[in-house]
Write an enzyme that holds these catalytic residues in place. Structure first.
Site, mmCIF file in Angstrom:
data_model
loop_
_atom_site.group_PDB
_atom_site.id
_atom_site.type_symbol
_atom_site.label_atom_id
_atom_site.label_comp_id
_atom_site.label_asym_id
_atom_site.label_seq_id
_atom_site.Cartn_x
_atom_site.Cartn_y
_atom_site.Cartn_z
ATOM 1 N N ASP A 1 -3.071 3.743 68.081
ATOM 2 C CA ASP A 1 -4.328 4.160 66.674
ATOM 3 C C ASP A 1 -4.180 2.425 66.020
ATOM 4 O OD1 ASP A 1 -5.811 6.893 67.316
ATOM 5 O OD2 ASP A 1 -3.235 7.448 66.293
ATOM 6 N N HIS B 1 -10.749 5.039 70.946
ATOM 7 C CA HIS B 1 -11.190 3.341 70.164
ATOM 8 C C HIS B 1 -12.107 3.696 69.297
ATOM 9 C CE1 HIS B 1 -8.128 1.933 73.170
ATOM 10 N NE2 HIS B 1 -9.061 1.642 73.766
HETATM 11 P P1 GDP Z 1 -7.451 1.709 68.906
HETATM 12 O O1 GDP Z 1 -6.704 3.291 69.307
HETATM 13 O O2 GDP Z 1 -6.111 1.232 68.608
HETATM 14 O O3 GDP Z 1 -8.050 1.066 68.975
HETATM 15 O O4 GDP Z 1 -7.645 2.175 67.180
HETATM 16 P P2 GDP Z 1 -8.338 3.267 66.570
HETATM 17 O O5 GDP Z 1 -9.760 2.697 66.773
HETATM 18 O O6 GDP Z 1 -8.157 4.882 67.064
HETATM 19 O O7 GDP Z 1 -7.785 3.665 64.930
HETATM 20 C C1 GDP Z 1 -8.250 2.606 64.399
HETATM 21 C C2 GDP Z 1 -9.025 2.415 63.368
HETATM 22 O O8 GDP Z 1 -9.044 1.231 62.138
HETATM 23 C C3 GDP Z 1 -10.120 2.617 63.554
HETATM 24 O O9 GDP Z 1 -10.756 3.370 62.478
HETATM 25 C C4 GDP Z 1 -10.614 1.078 63.090
HETATM 26 O O10 GDP Z 1 -12.163 0.816 62.516
HETATM 27 C C5 GDP Z 1 -10.032 0.993 61.456
HETATM 28 N N1 GDP Z 1 -9.421 -0.180 61.861
HETATM 29 C C6 GDP Z 1 -9.240 -1.724 62.975
HETATM 30 N N2 GDP Z 1 -8.519 -2.774 62.351
HETATM 31 C C7 GDP Z 1 -8.484 -2.508 60.623
HETATM 32 C C8 GDP Z 1 -8.724 -2.938 59.423
HETATM 33 O O11 GDP Z 1 -8.038 -3.819 59.700
HETATM 34 N N3 GDP Z 1 -8.803 -2.337 58.692
HETATM 35 C C9 GDP Z 1 -8.988 -0.875 58.272
HETATM 36 N N4 GDP Z 1 -9.181 -0.878 57.117
HETATM 37 N N5 GDP Z 1 -9.628 -0.751 59.119
HETATM 38 C C10 GDP Z 1 -9.755 -1.213 60.851
#
Ligand code: GDP
Length: 424
Positions: free
Chosen positions: A12, A40
């Site tokens: 995440d 994701h």
């Molecule tokens: P992944 O599994 O590594 O892709 O991560 P997830 O999607 O589960 O969690 C990342 C969350 O953070 C998601 O809701 C994204 O939209 C959000 N996100 C990613 N980068 C950023 C950022 O720089 N700022 C903010 N506020 N949210 C982000």
């Protein structure tokens, strides 16, 4: 060139966002491990999507999206996911599925559920997607590879053998209905029909693509600390989350992976059980969870509230090292703008000994965080595109972390969108 996008922490970290962003310049995006157990979240011009099985490159018309042999392929979920993006206006993506990928069977999901039930309070906090039973069967050599779908006689024999073994557990350990070989065979025949249009000799395809100099992104799931060998065993996932495994799970030469972009989150979050040294509780945790990510820290697959904590330099330094980071993408930094002071875990205290080396699980369980506080920047940094325009305290936080982890932060993500990125 082949690049890997992988996680430094517990998952995440925002890998989906970074992959979606880098996919703009890529030709091929490959999922190389894991299954539909993690998600994701991607925000782009088409809207907000939670992908579980599809590579994060599916939103561009020019990309080929590959499911590598290392993936736990849940066929119905994959098909549902393709339909769900197409029904929201995304052009039908080009998808290739490795003929060496293995399929998650309905009984893997049942066994995952039954085992978590049986373990009760000692459960792993599994997403119950069948991932552990799937990989156990793969390495016990009783899994079903896509290529096996095309020889019905040997498939039938194998199904019967597998059912004999599984039914001992179904009957005597879990006291649940037994599997019927005929139904399992039908399930497999259904998968054959769904998969046929996508099946490909992926390693041969990627070999050619590498020779042609195409841009390939390997997309990891979860993060370093969930790796079965190098993570917080046994509270880990069942396939390697490391960039090195990208070579195996996609079928490409290891020396072709030239860039390893390790996505590292500006604070900590985790799902499932296991040691989490810098974890927060109570109202401090609630506030970070509510403000975190994009609309709160809740699992993309399960909707479960994530555990949250301050940035952990010890775990992240280790997480970047074990991935072999060439670049660190530091994400979700905008979320911390509300804090007057930002606590950071800079070392662990294990039985009175201070260390910055991430220990094995038995010692980790006894580790207490050593906290240092940095001044906050108290403003919204979303929309900023140049590093020098970030508030001084914000740059100070980034540079502090960079020094502690010892790997270069070349990208800073300050929002969930594709363009919310600062290159250094
Ligand atoms: P992944 O599994 O590594 O892709 O991560 P997830 O999607 O589960 O969690 C990342 C969350 O953070 C998601 O809701 C994204 O939209 C959000 N996100 C990613 N980068 C950023 C950022 O720089 N700022 C903010 N506020 N949210 C982000």
């Amino acid at each position: 060139m082949v690049k890997a996008v992988v996680g430094a922490n517990w998952g995440d970290e925002g890998k989906g966002k970074i992959t979606d962003m880098l996919a703009g310049q890529a030709d091929i995006i490959v999922r190389f491990q894991g299954g539909s157990n993690a998600g994701h979240t991607i925000v782009n011009d088409y809207g907000k999507f939670a992908l579980h099985t599809l590579p994060s490159g599916v939103f561009y018309g020019h990309t080929v999206n590959v499911i590598g042999n290392g993936v736990a392929l849940n066929v119905p979920i994959l098909m549902k996911e393709i339909d769900s993006i197409v029904s929201r206006g995304v052009p039908a993506p080009k998808i290739l599925i490795s003929d060496r990928a293995q399929m998650v069977m309905s009984y893997h999901i049942l066994l995952d559920q039954y085992e978590e039930e049986r373990l009760g309070k000692n459960s792993f906090g599994s997403t119950k997607s069948g991932i552990a039973p799937f990989y156990s069967d793969k390495y016990a050599k009783i899994g079903f590879q896509v290529s096996e779908l095309f020889d019905e006689t040997s498939l039938r024999n194998k199904v019967e053998r597998v059912c004999v073994q599984k039914n001992v557990m179904m009957e005597h350990l879990y006291h649940k209905p037994v599997l019927e070989p005929e139904k399992i065979l039908q399930e497999l025949m259904g998968y054959k029909e769904m998969l046929t249009p996508y099946i490909c000799d992926v390693s041969a395809y990627l070999w050619d693509a590498v020779q042609e100099g195409r841009e390939i992104l390997l997309e990891g799931q979860l993060g370093s600390l969930k790796d079965p060998d190098h993570g917080i065993y046994p509270m880990v996932t069942s396939s390697s989350t490391l960039a090195a495994f990208g070579a195996i799970g996609a079928g490409i030469p290891p020396y072709e992976i030239k860039k390893i972009i390790v996505v590292c989150k500006a604070y900590s979050s985790a799902v499932g059980a296991g040691a989490f040294v810098s974890e927060l509780f109570g109202s401090e945790a609630d506030e970070l969870r509510r403000r975190g990510g994009d609309g709160g820290e809740y699992g993309a697959t399960t909707g479960r509230p994530r555990r949250v904590g301050w940035f952990d330099c010890v775990a992240s330094k280790y997480g970047c090292r074990i991935q072999g980071a060439t670049d660190v993408a530091f994400t979700v930094l905008d979320v911390l703008g509300y804090l007057d002071e930002i606590p950071v875990c800079v070392a662990y205290d294990i039985d009175g000994e201070i260390t910055t080396d991430f220990p094995v699980t038995s010692k980790l369980d006894r580790a207490k965080p050593v906290i240092e506080k940095l001044p906050g920047w108290k403003c919204d940094i979303r929309g900023i595109r140049e590093y020098e325009k970030l508030p001084e305290n914000c740059r100070r936080y980034i540079e502090f972390v960079e020094k502690k982890i010892g790997f270069p932060i070349t990208m800073v993500s300050n929002g969930p969108g594709r363009n919310d990125i600062i290159y250094r």
